[in-house]
Design a protein around this motif. Structure first.
Motif, PDB file in Angstrom:
ATOM      1  N   LEU A   2     -53.105  24.159 122.517  1.00 31.81           N
ATOM      2  CA  LEU A   2     -52.494  22.845 122.630  1.00 31.81           C
ATOM      3  C   LEU A   2     -53.321  21.926 123.528  1.00 31.81           C
ATOM      4  N   ARG A   3     -53.820  22.453 124.619  1.00 38.78           N
ATOM      5  CA  ARG A   3     -54.637  21.622 125.509  1.00 38.78           C
ATOM      6  C   ARG A   3     -55.879  21.104 124.768  1.00 38.78           C
ATOM      7  N   GLN A   4     -56.533  21.989 124.026  1.00 43.40           N
ATOM      8  CA  GLN A   4     -57.710  21.582 123.273  1.00 43.40           C
ATOM      9  C   GLN A   4     -57.340  20.555 122.213  1.00 43.40           C
ATOM     10  N   ALA A   5     -56.194  20.781 121.561  1.00 43.48           N
ATOM     11  CA  ALA A   5     -55.760  19.860 120.516  1.00 43.48           C
ATOM     12  C   ALA A   5     -55.452  18.484 121.075  1.00 43.48           C
ATOM     13  N   VAL A  35     -40.240  26.722 129.201  1.00 46.28           N
ATOM     14  CA  VAL A  35     -41.086  26.730 128.006  1.00 46.28           C
ATOM     15  C   VAL A  35     -41.493  25.305 127.650  1.00 46.28           C
ATOM     16  N   ALA A  36     -40.503  24.399 127.643  1.00 49.99           N
ATOM     17  CA  ALA A  36     -40.786  23.002 127.325  1.00 49.99           C
ATOM     18  C   ALA A  36     -41.745  22.391 128.336  1.00 49.99           C
ATOM     19  N   ALA A  37     -41.529  22.697 129.620  1.00 49.91           N
ATOM     20  CA  ALA A  37     -42.393  22.152 130.670  1.00 49.91           C
ATOM     21  C   ALA A  37     -43.842  22.570 130.460  1.00 49.91           C
ATOM     22  N   ALA A  38     -44.044  23.828 130.057  1.00 43.19           N
ATOM     23  CA  ALA A  38     -45.408  24.307 129.808  1.00 43.19           C
ATOM     24  C   ALA A  38     -46.045  23.553 128.648  1.00 43.19           C
ATOM     25  N   TYR A  39     -45.275  23.297 127.605  1.00 40.20           N
ATOM     26  CA  TYR A  39     -45.785  22.531 126.474  1.00 40.20           C
ATOM     27  C   TYR A  39     -46.152  21.105 126.899  1.00 40.20           C
ATOM     28  N   PHE A  40     -45.277  20.466 127.675  1.00 37.04           N
ATOM     29  CA  PHE A  40     -45.541  19.091 128.103  1.00 37.04           C
ATOM     30  C   PHE A  40     -46.778  19.022 129.003  1.00 37.04           C
ATOM     31  N   ARG A  41     -46.909  19.985 129.893  1.00 35.96           N
ATOM     32  CA  ARG A  41     -48.083  19.999 130.770  1.00 35.96           C
ATOM     33  C   ARG A  41     -49.373  20.181 129.973  1.00 35.96           C
ATOM     34  N   ALA A  42     -49.262  20.873 128.844  1.00 36.17           N
ATOM     35  CA  ALA A  42     -50.446  21.131 128.020  1.00 36.17           C
ATOM     36  C   ALA A  42     -50.786  19.965 127.098  1.00 36.17           C
ATOM     37  N   ALA A  44     -48.218  18.082 125.027  1.00 44.39           N
ATOM     38  CA  ALA A  44     -47.240  17.706 124.008  1.00 44.39           C
ATOM     39  C   ALA A  44     -46.474  16.459 124.436  1.00 44.39           C
ATOM     40  N   ASP A  45     -46.105  15.643 123.465  1.00 47.47           N
ATOM     41  CA  ASP A  45     -45.275  14.469 123.726  1.00 47.47           C
ATOM     42  C   ASP A  45     -43.804  14.754 123.454  1.00 47.47           C
TER      43      ASP A  45
END
Length: 267
Positions: A2-5, A35-42, A44-45
């Protein structure tokens, strides 16, 4: 991944897959909010919730129900950050047959009637809940948007399920994304002309994998709403997001599903 994307994708990214509370291999409790926090930090909007939303809706009228992942995440990050993905299957009714109590029947253009049974686990397991009930419960719990699939239409490229879209847009006030069945630009025109959906999702419609840049204008440039409010969305699997640069002005956002298999349903 996700970070790369997120470094290569220049439209908002929505991530789904595994947004729930669980116990990890070490026996540690992991909350859906973490879980959501990890996605947002990486990068995700928005996050997309599927099966966990169904389980929450099944308990919706229980006064002692636990706080759902929808409620937890929307309270911290806002409703606009939470998308609920609804994956129903058609259950056809014989002449004069009524749906189960509480379920909502819809008539199709050919005169046949059905109700839309929700599923979990990637559409493999049906539950006694219909798509309309889930949509209403999801909105009440704090979802800011609904992505509406139809398992019967998925991959057939014969058009969206317009009766399903109408049923849900009539039942809620939050934005609804049409998904499953698109195979031509006219299918998007039909969705925007005959229903009140706010966006429509494209999976492999009209694009080429021969260049690192893809211009959606060529394949979907005919799609527009008179009020200019419609969005066209593109879906990409994790491996495509790593290798591609996405910068198309016609795309509303990119949706990626980091499921256990690493693949996006529908691609």
């Amino acid at each position: 991944v996700l970070r790369q994307a997120s470094e290569r994708v220049f439209v908002p990214v929505t991530i789904g897959g595994g947004v729930r509370s669980y116990t990890d291999a070490r026996g540690v409790q992991v909350d859906a909010l973490d879980v959501a926090a990890a996605y947002f930090r990486a990068g995700a909007d928005k996050i997309s919730i599927g099966s966990d939303a169904v389980y929450a809706a099944l308990q919706f009228h229980d006064a002692n129900r636990p706080t759902s992942s929808i409620e937890k995440i929307s309270r911290v990050y806002g409703k606009q950050a939470v998308v609920v993905s609804i994956d129903p299957k058609r259950v056809w009714l014989e002449n004069g047959e009524a749906p189960p109590i509480g379920m909502f029947a819809v008539e199709h253009p050919d005169g046949k009637r059905c109700w839309y049974q929700c599923t979990v686990k990637g559409g493999r397991q049906p539950v006694l809940l219909d798509a309309r009930q889930l949509a209403i419960a999801a909105q009440y719990m704090g979802a800011g948007e609904l992505m509406l699939n139809c398992i019967d239409c998925d991959g057939k490229k014969s058009g969206f399920d317009l009766p399903l879209l109408t049923m849900i847009t009539d039942a809620v006030t939050i934005p609804v994304i049409a998904s499953s069945g698109a195979g031509a630009p006219d299918h998007f025109v039909d969705a925007f002309s005959h229903t009140d959906v706010d966006a429509a999702l494209a999976a492999r419609v009209g694009w080429s994998f021969t260049s690192e840049r893809w211009d959606m204008q060529d394949g979907l440039g005919v799609i527009a709403r008179p009020d200019g409010g419609a969005r066209v969305l593109a879906t990409y699997s994790a491996f495509l997001l790593q290798d591609w640069t996405i910068d198309a002005p016609s795309i509303g956002f990119v949706l990626a599903d980091f499921s256990p298999t690493g693949a996006l349903a529908g691609i």
